[in-house]
Design a protein around this motif. Structure first.
Motif, PDB file in Angstrom:
ATOM      1  N   ARG A  74       0.855  -1.188   0.000  1.00 47.89           N
ATOM      2  CA  ARG A  74       0.000   0.000   0.000  1.00 47.89           C
ATOM      3  C   ARG A  74       0.894   1.244   0.000  1.00 47.89           C
ATOM      4  N   ARG A  75       0.600   2.170  -0.902  1.00 53.24           N
ATOM      5  CA  ARG A  75       1.438   3.363  -1.054  1.00 53.24           C
ATOM      6  C   ARG A  75       0.617   4.618  -0.862  1.00 53.24           C
ATOM      7  N   ARG A  76       1.299   5.657  -0.349  1.00 54.64           N
ATOM      8  CA  ARG A  76       0.671   6.972  -0.231  1.00 54.64           C
ATOM      9  C   ARG A  76       0.963   7.735  -1.520  1.00 54.64           C
ATOM     10  N   TYR A  77      -0.099   8.127  -2.192  1.00 48.60           N
ATOM     11  CA  TYR A  77       0.020   8.873  -3.438  1.00 48.60           C
ATOM     12  C   TYR A  77      -0.180  10.353  -3.159  1.00 48.60           C
ATOM     13  N   TYR A  78       0.410  11.167  -4.019  1.00 48.13           N
ATOM     14  CA  TYR A  78       0.296  12.616  -3.920  1.00 48.13           C
ATOM     15  C   TYR A  78      -0.272  13.137  -5.228  1.00 48.13           C
ATOM     16  N   SER A  79      -1.159  14.118  -5.117  1.00 52.43           N
ATOM     17  CA  SER A  79      -1.714  14.764  -6.303  1.00 52.43           C
ATOM     18  C   SER A  79      -1.665  16.273  -6.106  1.00 52.43           C
ATOM     19  N   ILE A  80      -1.534  16.978  -7.204  1.00 52.13           N
ATOM     20  CA  ILE A  80      -1.461  18.436  -7.151  1.00 52.13           C
ATOM     21  C   ILE A  80      -2.882  18.999  -7.134  1.00 52.13           C
ATOM     22  N   THR A  81      -3.092  20.043  -6.375  1.00 52.66           N
ATOM     23  CA  THR A  81      -4.398  20.706  -6.298  1.00 52.66           C
ATOM     24  C   THR A  81      -4.429  21.874  -7.289  1.00 52.66           C
ATOM     25  N   GLY A  82      -5.574  22.479  -7.438  1.00 57.47           N
ATOM     26  CA  GLY A  82      -5.683  23.676  -8.276  1.00 57.47           C
ATOM     27  C   GLY A  82      -4.756  24.783  -7.784  1.00 57.47           C
ATOM     28  N   ALA A  83      -4.720  24.970  -6.466  1.00 58.41           N
ATOM     29  CA  ALA A  83      -3.823  25.980  -5.887  1.00 58.41           C
ATOM     30  C   ALA A  83      -2.367  25.619  -6.150  1.00 58.41           C
ATOM     31  N   GLY A  84      -2.072  24.326  -6.140  1.00 59.83           N
ATOM     32  CA  GLY A  84      -0.712  23.868  -6.417  1.00 59.83           C
ATOM     33  C   GLY A  84      -0.296  24.165  -7.848  1.00 59.83           C
ATOM     34  N   LYS A  85      -1.234  23.997  -8.778  1.00 57.73           N
ATOM     35  CA  LYS A  85      -0.947  24.312 -10.182  1.00 57.73           C
ATOM     36  C   LYS A  85      -0.681  25.800 -10.362  1.00 57.73           C
ATOM     37  N   GLU A  86      -1.491  26.629  -9.715  1.00 58.09           N
ATOM     38  CA  GLU A  86      -1.274  28.088  -9.779  1.00 58.09           C
ATOM     39  C   GLU A  86       0.084  28.449  -9.190  1.00 58.09           C
ATOM     40  N   TYR A  87       0.407  27.863  -8.048  1.00 59.90           N
ATOM     41  CA  TYR A  87       1.689  28.124  -7.384  1.00 59.90           C
ATOM     42  C   TYR A  87       2.850  27.686  -8.282  1.00 59.90           C
ATOM     43  N   PHE A  88       2.715  26.518  -8.911  1.00 54.76           N
ATOM     44  CA  PHE A  88       3.766  26.026  -9.799  1.00 54.76           C
ATOM     45  C   PHE A  88       3.993  27.011 -10.947  1.00 54.76           C
ATOM     46  N   HIS A  89       2.928  27.480 -11.571  1.00 51.63           N
ATOM     47  CA  HIS A  89       3.080  28.422 -12.694  1.00 51.63           C
ATOM     48  C   HIS A  89       3.702  29.738 -12.229  1.00 51.63           C
ATOM     49  N   LYS A  90       3.351  30.179 -11.042  1.00 54.68           N
ATOM     50  CA  LYS A  90       3.964  31.389 -10.471  1.00 54.68           C
ATOM     51  C   LYS A  90       5.467  31.173 -10.283  1.00 54.68           C
ATOM     52  N   LYS A  91       5.838  30.011  -9.734  1.00 50.94           N
ATOM     53  CA  LYS A  91       7.254  29.710  -9.510  1.00 50.94           C
ATOM     54  C   LYS A  91       8.012  29.599 -10.831  1.00 50.94           C
ATOM     55  N   MET A  92       7.357  29.118 -11.868  1.00 49.73           N
ATOM     56  CA  MET A  92       8.014  29.019 -13.172  1.00 49.73           C
ATOM     57  C   MET A  92       8.267  30.408 -13.769  1.00 49.73           C
ATOM     58  N   ARG A  93       7.313  31.325 -13.570  1.00 55.57           N
ATOM     59  CA  ARG A  93       7.530  32.704 -14.034  1.00 55.57           C
ATOM     60  C   ARG A  93       8.708  33.334 -13.273  1.00 55.57           C
ATOM     61  N   GLU A  94       8.766  33.087 -11.971  1.00 58.27           N
ATOM     62  CA  GLU A  94       9.885  33.596 -11.174  1.00 58.27           C
ATOM     63  C   GLU A  94      11.203  32.993 -11.652  1.00 58.27           C
ATOM     64  N   TRP A  95      11.178  31.698 -11.969  1.00 55.73           N
ATOM     65  CA  TRP A  95      12.388  31.010 -12.438  1.00 55.73           C
ATOM     66  C   TRP A  95      12.870  31.618 -13.760  1.00 55.73           C
ATOM     67  N   GLU A  96      11.963  31.890 -14.668  1.00 55.75           N
ATOM     68  CA  GLU A  96      12.348  32.500 -15.944  1.00 55.75           C
ATOM     69  C   GLU A  96      13.011  33.855 -15.709  1.00 55.75           C
ATOM     70  N   GLN A  97      12.449  34.633 -14.807  1.00 53.63           N
ATOM     71  CA  GLN A  97      13.031  35.943 -14.497  1.00 53.63           C
ATOM     72  C   GLN A  97      14.412  35.773 -13.857  1.00 53.63           C
ATOM     73  N   MET A  98      14.543  34.800 -12.957  1.00 51.20           N
ATOM     74  CA  MET A  98      15.828  34.556 -12.293  1.00 51.20           C
ATOM     75  C   MET A  98      16.880  34.103 -13.308  1.00 51.20           C
ATOM     76  N   LYS A  99      16.501  33.263 -14.252  1.00 48.29           N
ATOM     77  CA  LYS A  99      17.454  32.818 -15.291  1.00 48.29           C
ATOM     78  C   LYS A  99      17.963  34.024 -16.077  1.00 48.29           C
ATOM     79  N   LYS A 100      17.066  34.948 -16.412  1.00 48.86           N
ATOM     80  CA  LYS A 100      17.477  36.141 -17.157  1.00 48.86           C
ATOM     81  C   LYS A 100      18.472  36.972 -16.349  1.00 48.86           C
ATOM     82  N   LEU A 101      18.176  37.146 -15.073  1.00 52.05           N
ATOM     83  CA  LEU A 101      19.066  37.921 -14.214  1.00 52.05           C
ATOM     84  C   LEU A 101      20.422  37.251 -14.053  1.00 52.05           C
ATOM     85  N   LEU A 102      20.431  35.924 -13.879  1.00 50.12           N
ATOM     86  CA  LEU A 102      21.699  35.206 -13.742  1.00 50.12           C
ATOM     87  C   LEU A 102      22.512  35.281 -15.028  1.00 50.12           C
ATOM     88  N   ASP A 103      21.845  35.189 -16.170  1.00 44.71           N
ATOM     89  CA  ASP A 103      22.550  35.325 -17.440  1.00 44.71           C
ATOM     90  C   ASP A 103      23.228  36.689 -17.542  1.00 44.71           C
TER      91      ASP A 103
END
Length: 107
Positions: A74-103
């Protein structure tokens, strides 16, 4: 070259959420996904993974449930919620901005 844990530290939650964007997974599946995607150059420690699971669940970004025993243990499964999807997309936008700054900084 092996990727340092320090380089990934601030992105653990985003990495987990990315894994869950495709399908519900249990801990070992996510660990294996990370290892495979990085061509075995990065392995997330179990303690890091499960600490992040608890934090993400407490924040409402993921939920967990017990799978059935038809496929073995028996395993514990994890699923992403709607809020998790929004948070992920926000973090990806931040990551893109951070990559530009690091470059700019490292050029």
């Amino acid at each position: 070259m092996v990727i340092s844990s320090d380089m990934v530290y601030g992105h653990v939650e985003s990495i987990i959420l990315r894994c869950l964007m495709d399908k519900d997974c249990y801990g070992y599946e996510i660990s294996r996904y990370i290892s495979e995607k990085t061509r075995q150059e990065y392995e997330m420690k179990e303690a890091t993974l499960y600490t992040a699971f608890r934090r993400l669940e407490k924040q409402g970004y993921i939920r967990s449930y017990w799978g059935d025993e038809s496929m073995g243990a028996r395993r514990r499964y994890y699923s992403i919620t709607g809020a998790g999807k929004e948070y992920f997309h926000k973090k990806m936008r931040e990551w893109e901005q951070m990559k530009k700054l690091l470059d700019l900084l490292f050029a």
